[in-house]
Design a protein around this motif. Structure first.
Motif, PDB file in Angstrom:
ATOM      1  N   LYS A 153       0.833  -1.206   0.000  1.00  0.00           N
ATOM      2  CA  LYS A 153       0.000   0.000   0.000  1.00  0.00           C
ATOM      3  C   LYS A 153       0.869   1.258   0.000  1.00  0.00           C
ATOM      4  O   LYS A 153       0.526   2.264  -0.616  1.00  0.00           O
ATOM      5  CB  LYS A 153      -0.927   0.001   1.215  1.00  0.00           C
ATOM      6  N   HIS A 154       1.987   1.186   0.694  1.00  0.00           N
ATOM      7  CA  HIS A 154       2.885   2.341   0.747  1.00  0.00           C
ATOM      8  C   HIS A 154       3.775   2.450  -0.490  1.00  0.00           C
ATOM      9  O   HIS A 154       3.998   3.550  -1.001  1.00  0.00           O
ATOM     10  CB  HIS A 154       3.787   2.242   1.987  1.00  0.00           C
ATOM     11  N   ARG A 155       4.305   1.323  -0.963  1.00  0.00           N
ATOM     12  CA  ARG A 155       5.418   1.383  -1.905  1.00  0.00           C
ATOM     13  C   ARG A 155       5.101   0.990  -3.344  1.00  0.00           C
ATOM     14  O   ARG A 155       5.861   1.331  -4.251  1.00  0.00           O
ATOM     15  CB  ARG A 155       6.553   0.473  -1.410  1.00  0.00           C
ATOM     16  N   ALA A 156       4.014   0.253  -3.584  1.00  0.00           N
ATOM     17  CA  ALA A 156       3.744  -0.224  -4.944  1.00  0.00           C
ATOM     18  C   ALA A 156       3.319   0.929  -5.849  1.00  0.00           C
ATOM     19  O   ALA A 156       2.479   1.754  -5.480  1.00  0.00           O
ATOM     20  CB  ALA A 156       2.669  -1.302  -4.914  1.00  0.00           C
ATOM     21  N   LEU A 157       3.905   0.968  -7.039  1.00  0.00           N
ATOM     22  CA  LEU A 157       3.636   2.025  -8.010  1.00  0.00           C
ATOM     23  C   LEU A 157       2.787   1.479  -9.154  1.00  0.00           C
ATOM     24  O   LEU A 157       3.042   0.381  -9.663  1.00  0.00           O
ATOM     25  CB  LEU A 157       4.953   2.568  -8.578  1.00  0.00           C
TER      26      LEU A 157
END
Length: 259
Positions: free
Chosen positions: A200-204
């Motif tokens: 949720k924080h890091r996936a682009l």
């Protein structure tokens, strides 16, 4: 399972004790002896325990060493040596993912902070702290050019030190060479929660594609472990890696609830 009383105490430094845990042990020895010998003064206590009377004096007068106070606080909260299958372990692992992927721990104060993102709002981050019985406050909400952050307003430094004992980076996140081993100490469902929070924080998102990618400046060993963890947590779809880039297929992203 981490954190333990010993590893928490060892996040402190001390001018006298090479191992801060030994300070906790000596402090407890003093309290135990004094409880059994209520009329004993500092000299008698020090001689009996082979400790300097000057060191014993403060402890007999209700002074508590910082490592001992932290251990007491964490024990009261149930954060020490949690059951890997329990709710506290799940809450700690989830917060660990928030900090590694979207937050930081202050170098000087050990206070953790987690930034909001497109998939991670204030309520979700606050909920992660609430699961550990920690109240929070909001920082930078009205500051242009700064990410809104959620920070604990209660037991902040102790919680941050617990996370460091679990393997969270203290200071810059790029110092993390491997995933914290504690992530492997919990059941698959809890590891999946770690992965979901991390993504949720890091996936682009990719233009005109439903796939997701993670790109970070970390060592290859870190990415190998992260890819394996994501792959194991996804019941469907593919998770591939090319150097320091991990690609999560649309099917895997949907399965993990981050599409």
């Amino acid at each position: 399972m981490e954190p333990t009383a010993q590893t928490l105490a060892r996040t402190y430094s001390d001018r006298v004790y090479t191992d801060p845990w030994e300070k906790v042990v000596d402090y407890r020895r003093v309290l135990d002896y004094a409880a059994r010998n209520p009329n004993a003064g500092r000299t008698r206590v020090g001689n009996a325990l082979d400790l300097l009377p000057s060191r014993v004096r403060g402890w007999l007068n209700s002074s508590v060493p910082d490592p001992a106070r932290a251990v007491n606080t964490a024990a009261e909260q149930g954060w020490l040596d949690p059951d890997p299958s329990g709710e506290i372990a799940k809450a700690l692992i989830t917060l660990l993912a928030h900090v590694i992927a979207g937050g930081s721990i202050s170098t000087e104060t050990f206070v953790p902070a987690v930034a909001t993102g497109r998939r991670v709002d204030v309520d979700e981050i606050r909920g992660a702290f609430t699961q550990l019985n920690v109240e929070t406050t909001i920082r930078n909400a009205e500051v242009d050019g700064r990410a809104t952050e959620v920070v604990p307003s209660k037991d902040a430094s102790v919680l941050g030190r617990c996370l460091v004992a679990m393997g969270a980076p203290h200071g810059g996140k790029t110092r993390l060479d491997r995933l914290p081993p504690v992530v492997r100490d919990v059941p698959p469902a809890v590891r999946r929660s770690f992965v979901q929070t991390y993504l949720k924080h890091r996936a682009l998102e990719q233009p005109n594609k439903a796939t997701l990618q993670i790109k970070e400046n970390r060592p290859e060993a870190y990415f190998e472990e992260l890819q394996q963890l994501i792959r194991e947590s996804a019941n469907n779809g593919n998770v591939t890696r090319n150097g320091n880039m991990i690609t999560i297929s649309a099917e895997a992203a949907r399965d993990l609830g981050v599409a």
